[in-house]
Design a protein around this motif. Sequence first.
Motif, PDB file in Angstrom:
ATOM      1  N   TYR A 263      26.178   6.401  39.691  1.00 39.97           N
ATOM      2  CA  TYR A 263      24.951   5.809  40.217  1.00 39.97           C
ATOM      3  C   TYR A 263      24.216   6.903  40.982  1.00 39.97           C
ATOM      4  O   TYR A 263      24.841   7.706  41.684  1.00 39.97           O
ATOM      5  CB  TYR A 263      25.264   4.650  41.179  1.00 39.97           C
ATOM      6  N   TRP A 264      22.899   6.929  40.859  1.00 40.98           N
ATOM      7  CA  TRP A 264      22.099   7.962  41.514  1.00 40.98           C
ATOM      8  C   TRP A 264      21.560   7.468  42.848  1.00 40.98           C
ATOM      9  O   TRP A 264      21.146   6.302  42.975  1.00 40.98           O
ATOM     10  CB  TRP A 264      20.934   8.368  40.627  1.00 40.98           C
ATOM     11  N   ILE A 265      21.541   8.371  43.828  1.00 38.99           N
ATOM     12  CA  ILE A 265      20.991   8.085  45.143  1.00 38.99           C
ATOM     13  C   ILE A 265      19.980   9.180  45.478  1.00 38.99           C
ATOM     14  O   ILE A 265      20.316  10.363  45.449  1.00 38.99           O
ATOM     15  CB  ILE A 265      22.090   8.050  46.238  1.00 38.99           C
ATOM     16  N   GLU A 266      18.740   8.789  45.748  1.00 36.11           N
ATOM     17  CA  GLU A 266      17.676   9.735  46.077  1.00 36.11           C
ATOM     18  C   GLU A 266      17.758  10.072  47.562  1.00 36.11           C
ATOM     19  O   GLU A 266      17.905   9.184  48.407  1.00 36.11           O
ATOM     20  CB  GLU A 266      16.322   9.106  45.773  1.00 36.11           C
ATOM     21  N   ILE A 267      17.654  11.358  47.884  1.00 38.97           N
ATOM     22  CA  ILE A 267      17.660  11.813  49.252  1.00 38.97           C
ATOM     23  C   ILE A 267      16.263  12.317  49.590  1.00 38.97           C
ATOM     24  O   ILE A 267      15.733  13.217  48.925  1.00 38.97           O
ATOM     25  CB  ILE A 267      18.711  12.931  49.479  1.00 38.97           C
ATOM     26  N   ILE A 268      15.675  11.738  50.645  1.00 41.68           N
ATOM     27  CA  ILE A 268      14.295  12.014  51.029  1.00 41.68           C
ATOM     28  C   ILE A 268      14.277  12.574  52.452  1.00 41.68           C
ATOM     29  O   ILE A 268      14.940  12.011  53.327  1.00 41.68           O
ATOM     30  CB  ILE A 268      13.460  10.704  51.001  1.00 41.68           C
ATOM     31  N   PRO A 269      13.530  13.638  52.702  1.00 42.03           N
ATOM     32  CA  PRO A 269      13.457  14.150  54.072  1.00 42.03           C
ATOM     33  C   PRO A 269      12.695  13.181  54.984  1.00 42.03           C
ATOM     34  O   PRO A 269      11.813  12.447  54.541  1.00 42.03           O
ATOM     35  CB  PRO A 269      12.705  15.469  53.921  1.00 42.03           C
ATOM     36  N   ALA A 270      13.036  13.208  56.269  1.00 41.55           N
ATOM     37  CA  ALA A 270      12.438  12.285  57.245  1.00 41.55           C
ATOM     38  C   ALA A 270      10.925  12.420  57.317  1.00 41.55           C
ATOM     39  O   ALA A 270      10.228  11.438  57.539  1.00 41.55           O
ATOM     40  CB  ALA A 270      13.060  12.511  58.617  1.00 41.55           C
ATOM     41  N   GLN A 271      10.411  13.614  57.135  1.00 46.89           N
ATOM     42  CA  GLN A 271       8.974  13.835  57.319  1.00 46.89           C
ATOM     43  C   GLN A 271       8.135  13.399  56.125  1.00 46.89           C
ATOM     44  O   GLN A 271       6.930  13.515  56.167  1.00 46.89           O
ATOM     45  CB  GLN A 271       8.679  15.304  57.666  1.00 46.89           C
ATOM     46  N   ARG A 272       8.718  12.859  55.074  1.00 42.85           N
ATOM     47  CA  ARG A 272       7.933  12.387  53.929  1.00 42.85           C
ATOM     48  C   ARG A 272       7.429  11.003  54.132  1.00 42.85           C
ATOM     49  O   ARG A 272       7.986  10.129  54.625  1.00 42.85           O
ATOM     50  CB  ARG A 272       8.768  12.433  52.649  1.00 42.85           C
TER      51      ARG A 272
ATOM     52  N   GLY B 297      10.102  17.758  46.887  1.00 41.39           N
ATOM     53  CA  GLY B 297      10.912  17.896  48.093  1.00 41.39           C
ATOM     54  C   GLY B 297      12.021  16.872  48.213  1.00 41.39           C
ATOM     55  O   GLY B 297      12.376  16.464  49.315  1.00 41.39           O
ATOM     56  N   ILE B 298      12.586  16.444  47.075  1.00 41.11           N
ATOM     57  CA  ILE B 298      13.655  15.450  47.051  1.00 41.11           C
ATOM     58  C   ILE B 298      14.759  15.923  46.121  1.00 41.11           C
ATOM     59  O   ILE B 298      14.570  16.850  45.339  1.00 41.11           O
ATOM     60  CB  ILE B 298      13.159  14.064  46.582  1.00 41.11           C
ATOM     61  N   TYR B 299      15.897  15.263  46.207  1.00 42.31           N
ATOM     62  CA  TYR B 299      16.955  15.474  45.228  1.00 42.31           C
ATOM     63  C   TYR B 299      17.769  14.195  45.097  1.00 42.31           C
ATOM     64  O   TYR B 299      17.610  13.257  45.878  1.00 42.31           O
ATOM     65  CB  TYR B 299      17.846  16.672  45.593  1.00 42.31           C
ATOM     66  N   PHE B 300      18.616  14.166  44.086  1.00 40.33           N
ATOM     67  CA  PHE B 300      19.462  13.012  43.824  1.00 40.33           C
ATOM     68  C   PHE B 300      20.923  13.441  43.818  1.00 40.33           C
ATOM     69  O   PHE B 300      21.247  14.539  43.367  1.00 40.33           O
ATOM     70  CB  PHE B 300      19.143  12.389  42.459  1.00 40.33           C
ATOM     71  N   ILE B 301      21.784  12.561  44.305  1.00 46.20           N
ATOM     72  CA  ILE B 301      23.220  12.764  44.186  1.00 46.20           C
ATOM     73  C   ILE B 301      23.770  11.642  43.298  1.00 46.20           C
ATOM     74  O   ILE B 301      23.148  10.586  43.170  1.00 46.20           O
ATOM     75  CB  ILE B 301      23.934  12.777  45.554  1.00 46.20           C
TER      76      ILE B 301
ATOM     77  N   ILE C 146      25.198  16.825  43.683  1.00 47.35           N
ATOM     78  CA  ILE C 146      23.765  16.860  43.362  1.00 47.35           C
ATOM     79  C   ILE C 146      23.623  16.845  41.843  1.00 47.35           C
ATOM     80  O   ILE C 146      24.187  17.677  41.147  1.00 47.35           O
ATOM     81  CB  ILE C 146      23.071  18.087  43.976  1.00 47.35           C
ATOM     82  N   CYS C 147      22.861  15.882  41.345  1.00 44.39           N
ATOM     83  CA  CYS C 147      22.702  15.756  39.893  1.00 44.39           C
ATOM     84  C   CYS C 147      21.285  16.078  39.432  1.00 44.39           C
ATOM     85  O   CYS C 147      21.065  16.326  38.243  1.00 44.39           O
ATOM     86  CB  CYS C 147      23.116  14.369  39.424  1.00 44.39           C
ATOM     87  N   TYR C 148      20.326  16.092  40.358  1.00 37.88           N
ATOM     88  CA  TYR C 148      18.948  16.408  39.975  1.00 37.88           C
ATOM     89  C   TYR C 148      18.174  16.791  41.231  1.00 37.88           C
ATOM     90  O   TYR C 148      18.307  16.142  42.261  1.00 37.88           O
ATOM     91  CB  TYR C 148      18.276  15.204  39.304  1.00 37.88           C
ATOM     92  N   GLU C 149      17.381  17.855  41.102  1.00 38.41           N
ATOM     93  CA  GLU C 149      16.519  18.271  42.207  1.00 38.41           C
ATOM     94  C   GLU C 149      15.078  18.337  41.719  1.00 38.41           C
ATOM     95  O   GLU C 149      14.814  18.824  40.636  1.00 38.41           O
ATOM     96  CB  GLU C 149      16.931  19.648  42.730  1.00 38.41           C
ATOM     97  N   ASN C 150      14.160  17.849  42.543  1.00 36.42           N
ATOM     98  CA  ASN C 150      12.740  17.974  42.266  1.00 36.42           C
ATOM     99  C   ASN C 150      12.130  18.706  43.456  1.00 36.42           C
ATOM    100  O   ASN C 150      11.704  18.090  44.435  1.00 36.42           O
ATOM    101  CB  ASN C 150      12.088  16.608  42.061  1.00 36.42           C
TER     102      ASN C 150
END
Length: 123
Positions: free
Chosen positions: A114-123, A104-108, A96-100
């Motif tokens: 390279y950054w990959i945004e992780i988004i919850p299903a309910q967004r 309700g998201i974060y990046f790995i 994990i390199c950044y959390e917002n």
Amino acid sequence: MKFKFCHNNFNVLNLEKSIEFYEKALGLKETKRSVAEDGSFILVFLGDEETNHKLELTWLRDWDRPYNLGDNEFHLALRVDDFEAAHKLHKDMGCICYENESMGIYFIADPDNYWIEIIPAQR
């Protein structure tokens, strides 16, 4: 005329390390591999087994330094059905390199940063 997304490309220094990361962190599986006749490059396509979109990893034999990602303002985004479990996995992996939290998201970050945004299903 209609265009459809096919794939995104990331150039990587260590192909096997990157494949291992994407499989462990995101469950992506290798779907296709192309090797240049002269061995100068290898292309590996990874997929999520649900959509047609692929991530192409390109390894160049003669590339000997980290890729210059500039300000790294571009990224991939993946939606996950179990956000809490994904967050725990990525925290345990130390990627994990950044959390917002307000969004309700974060990046790995992958092995090449390279950054990959992780988004919850309910967004």
